[in-house]
Scaffold this active site. Structure first.
Site, mmCIF file in Angstrom:
data_model
loop_
_atom_site.group_PDB
_atom_site.id
_atom_site.type_symbol
_atom_site.label_atom_id
_atom_site.label_comp_id
_atom_site.label_asym_id
_atom_site.label_seq_id
_atom_site.Cartn_x
_atom_site.Cartn_y
_atom_site.Cartn_z
ATOM 1 N N SER A 159 33.017 36.639 25.558
ATOM 2 C CA SER A 159 32.851 36.201 26.937
ATOM 3 C C SER A 159 31.492 36.649 27.470
ATOM 4 O O SER A 159 31.218 37.846 27.582
ATOM 5 C CB SER A 159 33.954 36.774 27.827
ATOM 6 O OG SER A 159 33.706 36.459 29.174
ATOM 7 N N HIS B 170 32.586 31.931 25.347
ATOM 8 C CA HIS B 170 33.387 31.731 26.542
ATOM 9 C C HIS B 170 32.514 31.935 27.766
ATOM 10 O O HIS B 170 31.838 32.963 27.903
ATOM 11 C CB HIS B 170 34.552 32.714 26.555
ATOM 12 C CG HIS B 170 35.565 32.455 27.617
ATOM 13 N ND1 HIS B 170 36.524 31.488 27.509
ATOM 14 C CD2 HIS B 170 35.753 33.037 28.832
ATOM 15 C CE1 HIS B 170 37.276 31.478 28.600
ATOM 16 N NE2 HIS B 170 36.826 32.412 29.423
ATOM 17 N N ASP C 39 32.552 31.975 31.903
ATOM 18 C CA ASP C 39 33.369 32.051 33.110
ATOM 19 C C ASP C 39 32.594 31.555 34.320
ATOM 20 O O ASP C 39 31.538 32.094 34.660
ATOM 21 C CB ASP C 39 33.822 33.494 33.352
ATOM 22 C CG ASP C 39 34.890 33.941 32.375
ATOM 23 O OD1 ASP C 39 35.855 33.182 32.171
ATOM 24 O OD2 ASP C 39 34.759 35.041 31.808
ATOM 25 N N MET D 193 32.919 31.179 38.293
ATOM 26 C CA MET D 193 33.694 31.677 39.437
ATOM 27 C C MET D 193 32.999 31.305 40.737
ATOM 28 O O MET D 193 31.774 31.367 40.838
ATOM 29 C CB MET D 193 33.837 33.194 39.343
ATOM 30 C CG MET D 193 34.403 33.708 38.042
ATOM 31 S SD MET D 193 34.511 35.505 38.037
ATOM 32 C CE MET D 193 34.996 35.832 36.339
ATOM 33 N N HIS E 195 35.384 28.006 31.364
ATOM 34 C CA HIS E 195 36.589 28.282 32.137
ATOM 35 C C HIS E 195 36.258 28.182 33.622
ATOM 36 O O HIS E 195 35.543 29.029 34.162
ATOM 37 C CB HIS E 195 37.094 29.686 31.770
ATOM 38 C CG HIS E 195 38.312 30.120 32.516
ATOM 39 N ND1 HIS E 195 38.739 31.432 32.512
ATOM 40 C CD2 HIS E 195 39.204 29.435 33.294
ATOM 41 C CE1 HIS E 195 39.827 31.534 33.239
ATOM 42 N NE2 HIS E 195 40.123 30.335 33.735
ATOM 43 N N MET F 114 37.085 28.770 37.090
ATOM 44 C CA MET F 114 37.897 29.523 38.047
ATOM 45 C C MET F 114 37.400 29.184 39.443
ATOM 46 O O MET F 114 36.813 30.009 40.143
ATOM 47 C CB MET F 114 37.805 31.025 37.752
ATOM 48 C CG MET F 114 38.594 31.428 36.523
ATOM 49 S SD MET F 114 38.385 33.163 36.082
ATOM 50 C CE MET F 114 36.917 33.034 35.061
ATOM 51 N N MET G 297 45.901 34.172 30.977
ATOM 52 C CA MET G 297 45.101 35.287 31.478
ATOM 53 C C MET G 297 45.901 36.577 31.318
ATOM 54 O O MET G 297 47.026 36.685 31.805
ATOM 55 C CB MET G 297 44.739 35.066 32.942
ATOM 56 C CG MET G 297 43.776 33.914 33.193
ATOM 57 S SD MET G 297 42.192 34.087 32.318
ATOM 58 C CE MET G 297 41.587 35.645 32.995
ATOM 59 N N PHE H 50 36.943 39.676 37.441
ATOM 60 C CA PHE H 50 36.014 40.722 37.012
ATOM 61 C C PHE H 50 36.238 41.060 35.539
ATOM 62 O O PHE H 50 37.368 41.025 35.056
ATOM 63 C CB PHE H 50 36.195 41.994 37.855
ATOM 64 C CG PHE H 50 35.951 41.781 39.320
ATOM 65 C CD1 PHE H 50 34.668 41.835 39.843
ATOM 66 C CD2 PHE H 50 37.002 41.493 40.175
ATOM 67 C CE1 PHE H 50 34.436 41.613 41.188
ATOM 68 C CE2 PHE H 50 36.793 41.272 41.525
ATOM 69 C CZ PHE H 50 35.501 41.334 42.035
ATOM 70 N N GLY H 51 35.179 41.418 34.850
ATOM 71 C CA GLY H 51 35.283 41.864 33.470
ATOM 72 C C GLY H 51 35.653 43.325 33.404
ATOM 73 O O GLY H 51 35.600 44.046 34.402
ATOM 74 N N GLY H 52 36.038 43.775 32.216
ATOM 75 C CA GLY H 52 36.295 45.187 31.992
ATOM 76 C C GLY H 52 37.646 45.688 32.446
ATOM 77 O O GLY H 52 37.879 46.901 32.478
ATOM 78 N N ASP I 26 42.710 35.940 27.427
ATOM 79 C CA ASP I 26 41.480 36.479 28.007
ATOM 80 C C ASP I 26 41.820 37.597 28.980
ATOM 81 O O ASP I 26 42.553 37.381 29.940
ATOM 82 C CB ASP I 26 40.728 35.356 28.737
ATOM 83 C CG ASP I 26 39.416 35.833 29.360
ATOM 84 O OD1 ASP I 26 38.987 36.962 29.079
ATOM 85 O OD2 ASP I 26 38.828 35.044 30.123
ATOM 86 N N GLY I 27 41.268 38.766 28.686
ATOM 87 C CA GLY I 27 41.440 39.895 29.595
ATOM 88 C C GLY I 27 41.859 41.165 28.885
ATOM 89 O O GLY I 27 42.999 41.286 28.445
ATOM 90 N N GLY I 28 40.919 42.090 28.735
ATOM 91 C CA GLY I 28 41.244 43.385 28.147
ATOM 92 C C GLY I 28 41.509 43.356 26.661
ATOM 93 O O GLY I 28 42.110 44.297 26.116
ATOM 94 N N SER J 256 33.859 42.745 27.409
ATOM 95 C CA SER J 256 33.396 44.117 27.192
ATOM 96 C C SER J 256 33.865 44.651 25.848
ATOM 97 O O SER J 256 33.246 45.558 25.290
ATOM 98 C CB SER J 256 33.890 45.029 28.329
ATOM 99 O OG SER J 256 35.311 45.006 28.415
#
Length: 223
Positions: free
Chosen positions: A8, A33, A35, A37, A66, A68, A137, A143-145, A175-177, A198
């Site tokens: 990402s 990827h 994002d 937003m 993506h 958003m 998701m 937010f990332g991270g 996607d996410g963590g 991240s």
């Protein structure tokens, strides 16, 4: 089933984005990827079509964009023109989801639908035969991270079961963590497209990280 790693770019260094794109590709990225937003659908603002077009000029792998944003149908054509290969929209953000995914496919792009953590799978039940991918998701977007939400594993499992029962060949993206140490968990649940921000760009050696992720995916699939 094929498995893909999609770094990402939200977590990349935007001051040297072309270098980050090439580094991710060299490290083994299968797609990138992106994002988008708008500060309304999610509490953050990122990039628009000009940046996607700039990424496309230096990228060799497909761009997974993506959206958003509210009323994504207003921007599908322009992001397709900017070079998106996959365009994903949220059912929470549009009144006419089927029309939106149909337009994506009319433009020759792969269509995806994304679900926020609290959104039921029923929100996309009647478009599953019209899409190429469903994005689950695994954090609240914006937010990332952020830390991975373990409760999403069951949601992935349920979606994969529904797709199998219906005989539909649809990718499940997460996607996410997602990091090397938990990628096996989501793959066992049924995901096959792995987004990591991240978890890749926050490490010193992208190649080593992606290799480890792919190794852990392989082990999870073989068990």
């Amino acid at each position: 089933m094929d498995y893909y790693i999609a770094p990402s770019l939200l977590s990349a260094d935007f001051g040297r984005l072309d270098e980050e794109v090439r580094a991710a590709e060299k490290a083994g990225a299968d797609m990138l990827h992106v994002d988008v937003m708008d500060g309304r659908f999610v509490p953050n603002i990122t990039i628009g079509p000009p940046v996607v077009a700039a990424i496309k000029r230096c990228a060799k792998v497909p761009l997974d964009v993506h959206l958003m944003i509210v009323e994504p149908e207003r921007y599908i054509d322009v992001f397709a023109g900017a070079g998106a290969d996959v365009i994903t929209v949220h059912p929470e953000a549009t009144c006419h989801l089927q029309r939106a995914v149909a337009r994506i496919r009319e433009l020759g792009k792969k269509a995806g639908v994304a679900l926020n953590p609290s959104t039921s799978l029923s929100a996309v039940e009647w478009v599953l035969s019209d899409v190429d991918m469903v994005l689950i998701m695994t954090v609240n977007p914006g937010f990332g991270g952020q830390a991975f939400l373990p409760s999403m594993v069951g949601k992935i499992e349920l979606l994969r079961t529904q797709l199998s029962r219906s005989g539909l060949v649809v990718d499940i993206e997460v996607d996410g963590g997602i990091k090397a140490d938990n990628v096996a968990e989501v793959v066992k649940a049924g995901a096959n497209v792995i987004v990591s921000g991240s978890g890749i760009f926050g490490t010193k050696d992208y190649g080593k990280t992606i290799s480890k992720m792919k190794e852990n995916i392989r082990k999870a699939v073989e068990r």
